[in-house]
Design a protein around this motif. Structure first.
Motif, short mmCIF file in Angstrom:
data_model
loop_
_atom_site.label_atom_id
_atom_site.label_comp_id
_atom_site.label_asym_id
_atom_site.label_seq_id
_atom_site.Cartn_x
_atom_site.Cartn_y
_atom_site.Cartn_z
N PHE A 464 0.78 -1.35 0.02
CA PHE A 464 0.08 -0.09 0.11
C PHE A 464 1.02 1.06 0.16
O PHE A 464 1.02 1.87 0.93
N PRO A 465 1.49 1.53 -1.18
CA PRO A 465 2.39 2.74 -1.15
C PRO A 465 1.74 3.98 -0.97
O PRO A 465 2.43 5.08 -0.82
N LYS A 466 0.47 4.06 -1.47
CA LYS A 466 -0.32 5.28 -1.51
C LYS A 466 -0.42 5.85 -0.08
O LYS A 466 -0.60 7.26 -0.15
N VAL A 467 -0.01 5.30 0.92
CA VAL A 467 -0.08 5.84 2.19
C VAL A 467 0.96 6.79 2.21
O VAL A 467 0.97 7.95 2.89
N ILE A 468 2.29 6.53 1.41
CA ILE A 468 3.30 7.63 1.66
C ILE A 468 3.28 8.59 0.35
O ILE A 468 3.18 9.70 0.34
N LEU A 469 2.89 8.12 -0.80
CA LEU A 469 2.67 8.82 -2.12
C LEU A 469 1.76 10.01 -2.15
O LEU A 469 2.08 10.89 -2.74
N ASP A 470 0.73 9.66 -1.41
CA ASP A 470 -0.35 10.77 -1.28
C ASP A 470 0.26 12.07 -0.43
O ASP A 470 -0.21 13.15 -0.89
N GLY A 471 1.10 11.83 0.17
CA GLY A 471 1.84 13.11 1.10
C GLY A 471 2.77 13.66 0.37
O GLY A 471 3.21 14.79 0.46
N LEU A 472 3.33 12.75 -0.78
CA LEU A 472 4.53 13.12 -1.55
C LEU A 472 4.21 14.15 -2.92
O LEU A 472 4.92 14.95 -3.01
N HIS A 473 3.22 13.68 -3.31
CA HIS A 473 2.86 14.28 -4.62
C HIS A 473 3.03 15.84 -4.85
O HIS A 473 3.74 16.58 -5.70
N PHE A 474 2.38 16.57 -3.96
CA PHE A 474 2.37 17.89 -4.02
C PHE A 474 3.57 18.72 -3.73
O PHE A 474 4.24 19.46 -4.46
N SER A 475 4.51 18.11 -2.69
CA SER A 475 5.75 18.45 -2.49
C SER A 475 6.61 18.31 -3.59
O SER A 475 7.58 18.99 -3.98
N VAL A 476 6.82 17.16 -4.18
CA VAL A 476 7.52 16.75 -5.25
C VAL A 476 7.40 17.19 -6.64
O VAL A 476 8.27 17.75 -7.14
N SER A 477 6.16 17.68 -6.83
CA SER A 477 5.90 18.50 -8.01
C SER A 477 6.37 19.84 -8.20
O SER A 477 6.61 20.36 -9.02
N THR A 478 6.64 20.27 -6.94
CA THR A 478 7.48 21.79 -6.85
C THR A 478 8.96 21.58 -7.16
O THR A 478 9.25 22.65 -7.35
N LEU A 479 9.51 20.45 -7.16
CA LEU A 479 10.90 20.17 -7.34
C LEU A 479 11.15 19.99 -8.91
O LEU A 479 12.22 20.29 -9.06
N LEU A 480 10.29 19.77 -9.55
CA LEU A 480 10.52 19.71 -11.12
C LEU A 480 10.82 20.99 -11.55
O LEU A 480 10.14 22.03 -11.53
N TYR A 481 11.59 21.14 -12.46
CA TYR A 481 12.33 22.28 -13.20
C TYR A 481 12.12 22.14 -14.67
O TYR A 481 12.32 20.93 -15.29
N ASN A 482 11.92 23.05 -15.36
CA ASN A 482 11.87 23.04 -16.96
C ASN A 482 13.23 23.05 -17.56
O ASN A 482 14.06 23.73 -16.95
N ILE A 483 13.49 22.14 -18.47
CA ILE A 483 14.70 22.12 -19.21
C ILE A 483 14.42 23.07 -20.53
O ILE A 483 13.65 22.62 -21.25
#
Length: 483
Positions: A464-483
């Protein structure tokens, strides 16, 4: 709430100082007080997790202490730091319990050291100021240095402690210079102010190299790996557990919080370099692991190999890769301590050696241990239904989207990890029981509970990785940068 996580271990340390270490009853009181303090911290971190708003990428539970003129004491967490905080509070009592019956001399200062270590590790993951991050990042070194020298078991423990101290201190000096340069450039070391500031590419490159060198030593990446296996081999079991589970994650957190977040252009520029170094580290550490004869050194080298895959995922600039890197870092924080308990605790306590050639056929007298050891060995190779599997697959999928060649080379780590893990298990567990060894008892209730406690999150979060992934999605999305 977060300030309590820092204060409670310190209060527990002060209470320990009031107890005299003059009788068995008082020693038991000190151990129980330490465990109760750490369990209270774990329960508070669970409450923070339950109250955490996973639909926001903003820092939460923010607290500021503005009475200090020389430092902006500002703490808070987001989706990334939350899980490293939980890992720290979860593993700390397990580390103390692993040495529950082994440390009898200077017990008070041993327990105080681990309470302080817990507070300092928590500080790394919750501070929102770059200077405070450096202070907490470095402050674990003197404590670890003393733990290895005073409570370590190896004949070369002083050399190992010095290597740990000097390697990491020398690398972090460049991080301090980079922080001072950021302060002169931005006028603040506050995370949010730095993230909103524009730093030109040439300056970013210089700053990036300063931070990267500090984090590369802590990961560690080739050719800066010489200190880790020595520190593990000569450290007490509790020190090895914390070093593998949480202290190696300082660098993982630093890559996410500092390099990718504050210096995205330089991160994009240096990504091919760090991916190449990670592949070299992965192959080198895996091949070095296969030839190891000391069981703790073998597990230490396997940690280097797994952290290389974490690096590939983190620097993939994809949501799958970054989340996979975080999942694998958390999985390593469960499985690697369990393997250290197996080889450096259960086997070493009974047989008195960690040399693989001297041990064989343990399944004859230790069937329950052999089953648990097999499960953690397979988890270390990344079999399905474990968190390790999801972390490795997401990391490699993420890097495949950017560079299929690097992903293919990174996948060799799966085969190599199976080679050295199965080799270790097969040599120790099967074959004719060594005639030079006395019959040994199977694992005790304490050892069984420790291993089961680490097994449950490894399997449940793998299903059940969704337990962790739900809390990660929004914070991780802010780390993506444009190439």
């Amino acid at each position: 709430m977060l300030s309590l996580l820092l204060l409670i271990p310190i209060i527990g340390s002060l209470l320990l100082l009031t107890i005299q270490e003059d009788s068995l009853e008082n020693k038991i009181k000190m151990k129980n007080l330490t465990l109760i303090t750490m369990l209270i911290n774990f329960l508070i971190s669970i409450y923070v997790w339950l109250e955490f708003d996973s639909s926001s990428s903003e820092y939460q539970f923010v607290y500021e202490f503005i009475e200090l003129n020389y430092c902006h004491f500002n703490i808070g967490i987001d989706g990334i730091s939350l899980y490293f905080l939980l890992l720290t509070t979860f593993v700390s009592p397990i580390a103390v319990l692993s040495n529950y019956n082994n440390i009898n001399n200077n017990l008070k200062y041993f327990l105080i050291s681990f309470l302080l270590l817990e507070a300092l590790q928590i500080g790394v993951f919750i501070v929102l100021d770059l200077l405070l991050f450096y202070i907490f990042f470095e402050s674990v070194l003197p404590v670890l240095f003393l733990i290895i020298i005073v409570y370590g078991s190896g004949e070369a423990r002083i050399r190992s402690a010095l290597l740990l101290f000097l390697y990491t201190l020398a690398g972090s000096l460049f991080m301090l210079l980079a922080i001072l340069q950021i302060y002169s450039y931005v006028g603040s070391t506050d995370f949010q102010i730095i993230s909103l500031s524009e730093i030109n590419l040439d300056t970013q490159k210089i700053l990036w190299l300063g931070f990267f060198l500090a984090f590369a030593v802590k990961t560690p990446l080739w050719p800066l790996t010489g200190w880790l296996y020595r520190a593990h081999a000569d450290s007490p079991l509790a020190g090895s557990i914390l070093l593998a589970a949480t202290i190696l994650k300082f660098a993982t957190y630093g890559y996410l919080r500092v390099l990718i977040n504050f210096l995205p252009d330089a991160t994009n520029y240096f990504s091919p370099l760090i991916q190449t170094i990670a592949i070299i580290t992965l192959i080198y550490a895996s091949l070095a692991t296969i030839i190891q004869q000391d069981t703790k050194a073998l597990i230490a080298y396997s940690s280097i190999a797994h952290m290389s895959v974490v690096i590939l995922g983190i620097f993939s600039n994809t949501i799958q890769g970054i989340e996979g890197g975080i999942l694998l870092a958390l999985a390593h924080g469960f499985v690697s301590p369990a393997l250290f308990i197996c080889v450096g605790g259960v086997i070493y306590d009974r047989i008195g050696t960690r040399i693989i050639n001297y041990v064989r056929g343990l399944v004859t007298y230790m069937p329950v241990f052999s089953i648990l050891f097999l499960i953690f060995t397979l988890s270390n190779t990344g079999i399905p239904l474990t968190l390790n599997f999801l972390g490795e697959q997401l990391s490699l999928i993420g890097i495949w989207e950017r560079n299929p060649i690097i992903a293919a080379l990174g996948a060799t780590g799966i085969v190599l990890s199976a080679a050295y893990s199965i080799y270790l298990y097969n040599r120790i567990s099967y074959g004719i029981y060594s005639p030079h060894l006395k019959p040994v008892k199977d694992i005790s209730r304490r050892e069984f509970n420790l291993l089961i406690t680490l097994l449950i999150p490894t399997v449940l979060l793998g299903i059940f990785p969704k337990v962790i992934l739900d809390g990660l999605h929004f914070s991780v999305s802010t780390l993506l940068y444009n190439i």
